[in-house]
Design a protein around this motif. Structure first.
Motif, PDB file in Angstrom:
ATOM      1  N   GLY A  94       0.794  -1.227   0.000  1.00  0.00           N
ATOM      2  CA  GLY A  94       0.000   0.000   0.000  1.00  0.00           C
ATOM      3  C   GLY A  94       0.823   1.272   0.000  1.00  0.00           C
ATOM      4  N   GLN A  95       2.130   1.151  -0.278  1.00  0.00           N
ATOM      5  CA  GLN A  95       3.020   2.313  -0.282  1.00  0.00           C
ATOM      6  C   GLN A  95       3.766   2.362  -1.624  1.00  0.00           C
ATOM      7  OE1 GLN A  95       3.636   4.605   2.338  1.00  0.00           O
ATOM      8  NE2 GLN A  95       1.863   3.688   3.364  1.00  0.00           N
ATOM      9  N   PRO A  96       4.364   3.510  -1.938  1.00  0.00           N
ATOM     10  CA  PRO A  96       5.154   3.578  -3.175  1.00  0.00           C
ATOM     11  C   PRO A  96       6.299   2.579  -3.162  1.00  0.00           C
ATOM     12  CG  PRO A  96       4.708   5.775  -2.303  1.00  0.00           C
ATOM     13  CD  PRO A  96       4.270   4.805  -1.249  1.00  0.00           C
ATOM     14  N   SER A  97       6.660   2.080  -4.349  1.00  0.00           N
ATOM     15  CA  SER A  97       7.772   1.137  -4.459  1.00  0.00           C
ATOM     16  C   SER A  97       9.086   1.817  -4.094  1.00  0.00           C
ATOM     17  CB  SER A  97       7.857   0.595  -5.895  1.00  0.00           C
ATOM     18  OG  SER A  97       6.685  -0.111  -6.240  1.00  0.00           O
ATOM     19  N   TRP A  98      10.063   0.986  -3.725  1.00  0.00           N
ATOM     20  CA  TRP A  98      11.405   1.526  -3.491  1.00  0.00           C
ATOM     21  C   TRP A  98      12.003   1.968  -4.838  1.00  0.00           C
ATOM     22  CZ3 TRP A  98      14.778  -1.450   0.583  1.00  0.00           C
ATOM     23  CH2 TRP A  98      14.138  -1.386   1.825  1.00  0.00           C
ATOM     24  N   SER A  99      12.969   2.826  -4.771  1.00  0.00           N
ATOM     25  CA  SER A  99      13.618   3.312  -5.984  1.00  0.00           C
ATOM     26  C   SER A  99      14.464   2.212  -6.604  1.00  0.00           C
ATOM     27  CB  SER A  99      14.506   4.513  -5.652  1.00  0.00           C
ATOM     28  OG  SER A  99      15.636   4.087  -4.903  1.00  0.00           O
ATOM     29  N   ALA A 100      14.762   2.372  -7.882  1.00  0.00           N
ATOM     30  CA  ALA A 100      15.615   1.402  -8.581  1.00  0.00           C
ATOM     31  C   ALA A 100      16.978   1.302  -7.910  1.00  0.00           C
ATOM     32  CB  ALA A 100      15.769   1.808 -10.044  1.00  0.00           C
ATOM     33  N   GLN A 101      17.496   2.425  -7.413  1.00  0.00           N
ATOM     34  CA  GLN A 101      18.803   2.427  -6.754  1.00  0.00           C
ATOM     35  C   GLN A 101      18.763   1.611  -5.467  1.00  0.00           C
ATOM     36  OE1 GLN A 101      20.261   6.358  -5.914  1.00  0.00           O
ATOM     37  NE2 GLN A 101      22.318   5.669  -5.443  1.00  0.00           N
ATOM     38  N   GLU A 102      17.670   1.756  -4.698  1.00  0.00           N
ATOM     39  CA  GLU A 102      17.535   1.011  -3.437  1.00  0.00           C
ATOM     40  C   GLU A 102      17.376  -0.481  -3.698  1.00  0.00           C
ATOM     41  OE1 GLU A 102      15.362   4.601  -0.874  1.00  0.00           O
ATOM     42  OE2 GLU A 102      14.168   3.188  -2.071  1.00  0.00           O
ATOM     43  N   ILE A 103      16.577  -0.832  -4.725  1.00  0.00           N
ATOM     44  CA  ILE A 103      16.380  -2.242  -5.047  1.00  0.00           C
ATOM     45  C   ILE A 103      17.686  -2.851  -5.551  1.00  0.00           C
ATOM     46  CG2 ILE A 103      15.223  -3.807  -6.659  1.00  0.00           C
ATOM     47  CD1 ILE A 103      12.735  -1.995  -6.405  1.00  0.00           C
ATOM     48  N   ALA A 104      18.429  -2.112  -6.343  1.00  0.00           N
ATOM     49  CA  ALA A 104      19.717  -2.601  -6.828  1.00  0.00           C
ATOM     50  C   ALA A 104      20.676  -2.845  -5.668  1.00  0.00           C
ATOM     51  CB  ALA A 104      20.311  -1.610  -7.820  1.00  0.00           C
ATOM     52  N   ALA A 105      20.631  -1.985  -4.665  1.00  0.00           N
ATOM     53  CA  ALA A 105      21.500  -2.166  -3.497  1.00  0.00           C
ATOM     54  C   ALA A 105      21.154  -3.459  -2.763  1.00  0.00           C
ATOM     55  CB  ALA A 105      21.365  -0.966  -2.562  1.00  0.00           C
ATOM     56  N   VAL A 106      19.848  -3.749  -2.605  1.00  0.00           N
ATOM     57  CA  VAL A 106      19.441  -4.996  -1.948  1.00  0.00           C
ATOM     58  C   VAL A 106      19.925  -6.193  -2.763  1.00  0.00           C
ATOM     59  CG1 VAL A 106      17.471  -6.385  -1.205  1.00  0.00           C
ATOM     60  CG2 VAL A 106      17.448  -3.915  -0.853  1.00  0.00           C
ATOM     61  N   ALA A 107      19.783  -6.124  -4.086  1.00  0.00           N
ATOM     62  CA  ALA A 107      20.246  -7.209  -4.947  1.00  0.00           C
ATOM     63  C   ALA A 107      21.747  -7.404  -4.815  1.00  0.00           C
ATOM     64  CB  ALA A 107      19.871  -6.919  -6.399  1.00  0.00           C
ATOM     65  N   SER A 108      22.477  -6.300  -4.830  1.00  0.00           N
ATOM     66  CA  SER A 108      23.937  -6.366  -4.712  1.00  0.00           C
ATOM     67  C   SER A 108      24.330  -7.036  -3.397  1.00  0.00           C
ATOM     68  CB  SER A 108      24.518  -4.956  -4.781  1.00  0.00           C
ATOM     69  OG  SER A 108      25.898  -4.967  -4.462  1.00  0.00           O
TER      70      SER A 108
END
Length: 799
Positions: A143-157
């Protein structure tokens, strides 16, 4: 400037939207001087597969990356997004929410907790898979905005970095070691929770028996058993769940209990009243005083009464310069009651004379509170004479009056009158006792405190107790009842009702140790210490450690532990439902590894000795006992699996409304879809439920279903990340006992015996958790060693 290596998944993918078409790639890493770079504001999306897994190019992870550096990077780069107000995680996943994924204010702690819980794996069900899923019912933050591409990339990394480090440096599984997050010092706010368990039903019975030598059986009726519901106890007949805190009903029961046992003891001089003389007067006789009322200062009641008037007259007038002439029938009364300081004998002197007339002498009465206490015929008609009377009077305020009752006159001849000069009150006439009676009464108060609360009364408590008994005796002149009232009050004292008398905070030395011993005995054997046990500790005959050992070696402890485990395992009081509690007790008494709670291949008889059981049980401990399986349905329900995970792994399941609404249409296969909202829980519940298939809901073993088809009780490979893969419940048991969650849950069962709750292991009690963890490892799971560690810990002893 960005280093040269390109991402293989950037070359392989045009956009993440092609994911549905089956495209894939691997995560590799941009680097700045050999370390991961998280500063790209517009990175390509990571190639998360449809099942939620993430392909990682482990070779591209820099050699200098370590578990510590990953934790620090997570705290710096990812954690701020988790704790922010909008699109954060902490609002739903803080430590106060019963969620599998927990976020604290400490980034390093949060990383290690997520790693241990399996949320940092490049597999389905990971943190990353929930951030990028296109299923809006499963996507986080909900129910909230998605995380930014930069934040998601950091989690993946970070996810792939962790996979690389764990591949290069194999070690114990993170969910099988002491949580690294908890090696960090606690940096949160100080917790001021008052940790002191309220006395339980069985402990109350033990305390009443010890203090009063009374089982509260009246007319062959066990009043404790009759009131077990009020006291929040368990009788395995009508009451099966123990109250966890004091209730209004408890105090209703306490009213009846205290009134009965206290009055019985006071009447028969038993229990705390043994050897006490309760008939002794409570109030001392003071030195005598004299009070004189001069009647010439009287004021008529039918006129103005000046302030300070001490005597009022119903009739008559001043008699010259001294005295008052009652020339008609009337009275002289004290304007204010006279305060008699103590119940005793007082001497009353009425100084009066009469005017004689007719055949009778003037008749005078002395009254107290309107009641005649003495009458005289006054014969002296010229000079005043003293009319004296000694009278026993109760302490308190009383109205005094002198009456003339027989006015008479003969016209022109004579007139019968009564002249009263003064009324004097003197006393008490008995010899003064100084403070002897008060001292004796206060000594009795102190004795009751020592016998009921196991400590001396303070000076103020002695005075207050003495005053209470006096007041109660003034209300009803019955000394045993008055003393019983004080006893009832002490039974409502926090020092009586909490396992650790709160007064321990104000004491030191042997007095403090005595109250700690009260708690130890209540915690380990369900009763207060005996006189011999108090003496052994106070005299130095036994150390604290020796006292702990003595209790743990006793049959009283065995029986008490068994009762506590019956409550914990929700026994119904039958031999079958008592079997899990018997196994718990056998393990602690015989000092066996506590992992046998789940891996024992035997049963335990009513004598707490090991007995053989059929081979089909295998190494499954309590998990295939009829008494545990009962009332925990298996497939198509998940009650059994959920209870196993809750009871032995400490997992709490919270069902959001949106999950509850979709349960009717869910199937076993749909619950293990990585993209399903159900997956976070059912990645364990569904395969575990299948592993129990050969045990029906009554705890009977079968190889085939009702139609004769063989039952497959393997996990069936339903979930790739399932931690307990294999055939049947033995596969689950033998792997579950290695998990930190099982060890912690078992340690918490012991912790609760002393503290009435589980450890705040993620907060301010991580130090004692580590201590218990180490002891359990060093002692090979010896629960007695764990219990002794707790009973001798500075946390328990409040040092």
């Amino acid at each position: 400037m960005r280093a040269s290596p390109l991402r293989p998944w950037r070359r392989a993918l045009a956009v993440l939207a092609l994911l549905a078409a089956g495209c894939s790639g691997q995560v590799s890493f941009d680097q700045q001087q050999g370390v991961p770079d998280y500063d790209d504001p517009d990175p390509d999306p990571p190639p998360v597969q449809q099942d939620g897994s993430l392909p990682c190019d482990l070779e591209s992870v820099p050699a200098g990356v370590t578990l510590q550096s990953i934790a620090e990077d997570f705290a710096r780069v990812v954690h701020p997004a988790m704790v922010r107000e909008v699109s954060g995680c902490i609002s739903c996943h803080s430590t106060t929410h019963a969620r599998l994924f927990t976020v604290t204010q400490n980034g390093v702690e949060t990383f290690y907790a997520a790693r241990a819980a399996g949320f940092m794996k490049p597999e389905s069900g990971s943190l990353l898979s929930r951030l990028v899923t296109t299923d809006m019912s499963a996507r986080m933050p909900r129910g909230q905005p998605s995380w930014s591409a930069q934040e998601i990339a950091a989690v993946a990394s970070l996810t792939c970095q962790l996979a690389a480090v764990e591949t290069r440096q194999p070690s114990a599984r993170p969910d099988e070691e002491f949580p690294l997050a908890l090696l960090e010092p606690y940096s949160g706010p100080a917790l001021s929770t008052y940790d002191n368990p309220f006395i339980g039903y069985d402990q109350l019975r033990g305390k009443v028996k010890a203090v009063f030598n009374d089982t509260w059986v009246r007319g062959e009726v066990d009043r404790f058993a009759q009131n077990v519901g009020l006291f929040g106890g368990v009788d395995y007949k009508d009451h099966f769940v123990e109250a966890r805190a004091a209730t209004a009903d408890f105090f209703l029961g306490l009213d009846d209990l205290s009134r009965d046992v206290c009055l019985t003891a006071a009447t028969h001089k038993t229990g705390p009243f043994t050897g006490l003389d309760l008939a002794q007067p409570l109030v001392d006789i003071p030195a005598p005083t004299t009070k004189q009322y001069e009647m010439e200062n009287a004021a008529r009641t039918d006129g103005t009464i000046p302030a300070g008037t001490q005597i009022v007259a119903s009739t008559g007038a001043r008699s010259g310069t001294t005295g008052w002439n009652l020339y008609t029938t009337g009275s002289l009364t004290t304007a204010q009651p006279y305060a008699f300081p103590v119940s005793a004998t007082y001497r009353f002197t009425v100084k009066s004379r009469g005017n004689l007339c007719g055949p009778d002498l003037p008749h005078m009465q002395l009254k107290i509170d309107g009641v005649i206490v003495k009458e005289w015929d006054v014969s002296n008609d010229t000079a005043y004479a003293d009319f004296v009377h000694a009278q026993a009077v109760t302490a308190g305020d009383h109205v005094l009056s002198v009456h003339f009752t027989n006015d008479y006159g003969e016209s022109g001849v004579c007139d019968r009158n009564l002249h009263v000069d003064a009324l004097q009150v003197y006393g008490p006439t008995e010899a003064s006792t100084g403070t002897q009676r008060a001292d004796a009464a206060r000594a009795k108060v102190d004795t009751l405190y020592r016998r009921m609360l196991y400590r001396a009364a303070t000076a103020q408590e002695r005075a207050n107790g003495h005053a209470l008994v006096k007041d109660l005796n003034d209300i009803e002149a019955h000394l045993p009842k008055a003393w019983s009232g004080l006893c009832e009050g002490l039974m409502r004292s926090p020092d009586f009702l909490f396992t650790l008398p709160p007064s321990v905070e104000n004491l030191s030395g042997k007095e403090r140790d005595k109250l700690l011993l009260v708690k130890l005995a209540l915690d380990l054997v369900g009763r207060p210490p005996t006189a011999a046990e108090f003496t052994a500790l106070e005299s130095g005959q036994q150390t604290w450690e020796a006292m702990v050992d003595g209790y743990l070696a006793s049959t009283e402890f065995r029986d008490w532990y068994y009762q506590r485990m019956r409550v914990r395992t929700e026994s119904e009081g039958t031999p079958d439902t008592d079997e899990p509690a018997r196994l718990w007790t056998h393990l602690v008494v015989e000092e066996k590894p506590f992992e046998e709670l789940l891996t024992g291949d035997y049963s335990v008889g009513t004598d707490f000795q090991q007995v053989a059981r059929p081979a089909e049980h295998g190494k499954t401990g309590v998990l295939t006992m009829k008494g545990f399986i009962k009332n925990k349905p298996g497939l198509p329900h998940y009650n059994y699996a959920a209870r196993v995970m809750t009871d032995f792994m400490g997992t709490l399941y919270e069902i959001p409304s949106e999950v509850f609404d979709m349960r009717g249409a869910a199937t076993a296969s749909s619950t293990v879809d990585p993209n399903s909202l159900c997956f976070s829980c059912h990645q364990t519940l569904t395969p575990l439920a299948h592993q129990r298939l050969r045990w029906d809901d009554e705890g009977n073993y079968r190889m085939t279903d009702v139609e004769g088809r063989p039952l497959d009780d393997s996990d069936r490979g339903l979930v790739s990340v399932y931690a307990y893969k294999g055939q049947g419940m033995e596969a689950f048991s033998t792997q579950a006992v290695k998990k930190e969650a099982f060890i912690r849950r078992t340690l918490n069962a012991q912790y609760a015996l002393f503290f009435g709750r589980e450890m705040r292991h993620t907060l301010d009690e991580r130090v004692i958790y580590k201590r218990l963890w180490d002891v359990s490892k060093e002692s090979h799971g010896n629960l007695k060693a764990v219990l002794k560690t707790l009973a001798t810990s500075p946390e328990y002893l409040r040092r």
